[in-house]
Design an enzyme around this catalytic site. Structure first.
Site, PDB file in Angstrom:
ATOM      1  N   ASP A   1       0.858  -1.183   0.000  1.00  0.00           N
ATOM      2  CA  ASP A   1       0.000   0.000   0.000  1.00  0.00           C
ATOM      3  C   ASP A   1       0.897   1.237   0.000  1.00  0.00           C
ATOM      4  OD1 ASP A   1      -1.779   2.060   0.384  1.00  0.00           O
ATOM      5  OD2 ASP A   1      -2.891   1.074   1.988  1.00  0.00           O
TER       6      ASP A   1
ATOM      7  N   ASN B   1       5.295   0.716 -11.056  1.00  0.00           N
ATOM      8  CA  ASN B   1       4.247   1.166 -11.971  1.00  0.00           C
ATOM      9  C   ASN B   1       3.049   1.779 -11.251  1.00  0.00           C
ATOM     10  OD1 ASN B   1       2.385   0.942 -14.448  1.00  0.00           O
ATOM     11  ND2 ASN B   1       1.437  -0.496 -12.998  1.00  0.00           N
TER      12      ASN B   1
ATOM     13  N   SER C   1       6.753   6.715 -15.471  1.00  0.00           N
ATOM     14  CA  SER C   1       6.430   8.131 -15.503  1.00  0.00           C
ATOM     15  C   SER C   1       5.397   8.407 -16.602  1.00  0.00           C
ATOM     16  CB  SER C   1       7.711   8.952 -15.695  1.00  0.00           C
ATOM     17  OG  SER C   1       7.492  10.318 -15.423  1.00  0.00           O
TER      18      SER C   1
ATOM     19  N   TYR D   1      -0.846  16.006 -11.451  1.00  0.00           N
ATOM     20  CA  TYR D   1      -0.356  14.692 -11.860  1.00  0.00           C
ATOM     21  C   TYR D   1       0.936  14.840 -12.660  1.00  0.00           C
ATOM     22  CZ  TYR D   1      -0.305  10.090 -14.136  1.00  0.00           C
ATOM     23  OH  TYR D   1       0.070   8.847 -14.589  1.00  0.00           O
TER      24      TYR D   1
ATOM     25  N   LYS E   1       4.967  13.540 -11.908  1.00  0.00           N
ATOM     26  CA  LYS E   1       5.771  12.783 -12.860  1.00  0.00           C
ATOM     27  C   LYS E   1       7.066  13.517 -13.204  1.00  0.00           C
ATOM     28  CE  LYS E   1       2.962   9.353 -13.107  1.00  0.00           C
ATOM     29  NZ  LYS E   1       3.360   8.005 -12.602  1.00  0.00           N
TER      30      LYS E   1
END
Length: 395
Positions: free
Chosen positions: A150, A176, A229, A263, A267
């Site tokens: 987790d 991932n 990414s 987001y 990345k």
């Protein structure tokens, strides 16, 4: 012909933005133009430093809308076969492996003869994934394992890394797992949840696995850690870059919440950190890299979406996405065929590609170092600085 098709889709996506704006006005609610898979804006940062790696495209051009659409529609990363990489006797971890890109990455690794550990939030979903992957294969017991992980809980990450120390071999880690947050929410550590999971949690796991992979890699080749990414790192505004300290900016609400930009920023942070980490860890010990599978269907990334938001997301997937099995190829290339050339690099469509333009500016280099130091301080409870210092001594 390809150029005409590309122009058609560019016009369509421009119309899509106009429709999006119209819906915002009609519904009286905000749907960011960056919803789900944000469309890139032409970057303003220009490289001021000489790049140490030669590319077949400039960072600015790679970050444009046309380049992204072209890649999605006309570029297909090649498959990886056993003639390219035989992973017999090796062991890999794939996080977020219960479906989508993670599941397909695990499948490709199995095809190459690699033992796979599926690291998942839901063990029941992980067991279903194990059954899917086992179908039609004559595998020994334990060749596919399901482990609980987790990323929203630091103790879970530490416990997972400690369990990895019990493995006989560990050669590859493909990190991932991630999340796309529709609403701005903060964790118990104070950070916005997307930054917490997509950046801090993945970096913590990567750092904790460094000494494990260093010690338990099979064969003469070094082990590999790859953080998955996204194109969106090149499209982030990264307004927080002027704050001091840097990371503390992600403990405060955005002036106007923009899920797509946040987001993308997470990345971008991944890529900047890995670039700096690679300067301290020798590629002959462990290679570290980031990779981009592209926009893929079948992912659970946008699991929080619903209603109109989910409809728009589905339209984007229908028009531009690639199958997760195709996107997974790049992740596997990153830890196999590219060898130590991948060290510190961003991998896209199975080859080394430019990172976001800011990474090649003097400001970007300053931010890399600043981010690296602040991140090690933030994760000091796990003694990560000592881990890096120890691994960096090896050659």
């Amino acid at each position: 012909m390809q150029v005409r098709i590309l122009e058609y889709f560019s016009r369509y996506l421009s119309s899509f933005i106009y429709i999006n704006t119209y819906l915002r006005c009609c519904l009286g609610r905000r749907i960011p133009s960056s919803t789900f898979y944000p469309l890139p804006k032409t970057p303003t940062a220009k490289p001021a430093l000489k790049m140490t790696t030669s590319f077949d495209i400039s960072p600015e051009k790679r970050a444009t809308k046309g380049s992204w659409i072209y890649r999605q529609l006309f570029v297909t990363p090649p498959p990886v076969t056993r003639r390219d990489a035989d992973l017999s006797g090796k062991t890999a971890i794939v996080t977020g492996a219960s479906g989508g890109i993670g599941l397909e990455t695990a499948r490709l690794l199995l095809d190459l003869g690699c033992k796979v550990i599926l690291a998942v939030r839901s063990e029941s979903k992980g067991q279903k994934a194990r059954q899917i992957l086992s179908a039609g294969r004559d595998l020994p017991d334990g060749f596919i394992q399901v482990w609980k992980l987790d990323l929203s809980v630091y103790d879970s990450i530490i416990a997972f890394a400690d369990r990895c120390k019990t493995l006989e071999r560990l050669d590859i880690a493909i990190l991932n797992a991630g999340i796309y947050k529709m609403a701005e929410e903060f964790t118990s550590s104070g950070y916005e949840e997307g930054i917490q999971i997509n950046y801090l949690a993945n970096v913590l796991l990567a750092l904790l696995l460094l000494p494990v992979i260093k010690e338990k890699t099979a064969g003469k080749d070094p082990g590999h850690i790859n953080i998955v990414s996204s194109d969106t790192g090149a499209w982030s505004r990264f307004d927080e870059r002027t704050t001091d300290p840097l990371l503390s900016a992600f403990k405060r609400p955005m002036p106007v919440w923009d899920s797509g930009d946040r987001y993308g920023t997470a990345k971008l942070l991944q890529q900047l950190f890995v670039a700096e980490l690679s300067k301290r860890v020798s590629p002959s010990v462990v290679t570290v890299s980031t990779s981009n599978p592209g926009l893929c269907g079948g992912s659970d990334l946008a699991r929080e979406t619903s209603g109109l938001f989910r409809f728009i997301y589905k339209v984007q997937l229908f028009l531009l996405s690639r199958p997760p099995a195709v996107g997974a190829r790049t992740l596997v290339h990153s830890v196999t065929t590219l060898g130590n050339q991948a060290h510190g690099q961003y991998i896209e469509d199975a080859k080394i590609q430019p990172m976001p333009p800011i990474a090649y500016t003097s400001e970007g280099l300053r931010l890399e170092k600043k981010l690296y130091e602040e991140t090690l301080d933030e994760l000091s409870f796990a003694k990560v600085r000592g881990i890096v210092d120890e691994v960096s001594k090896a050659k």
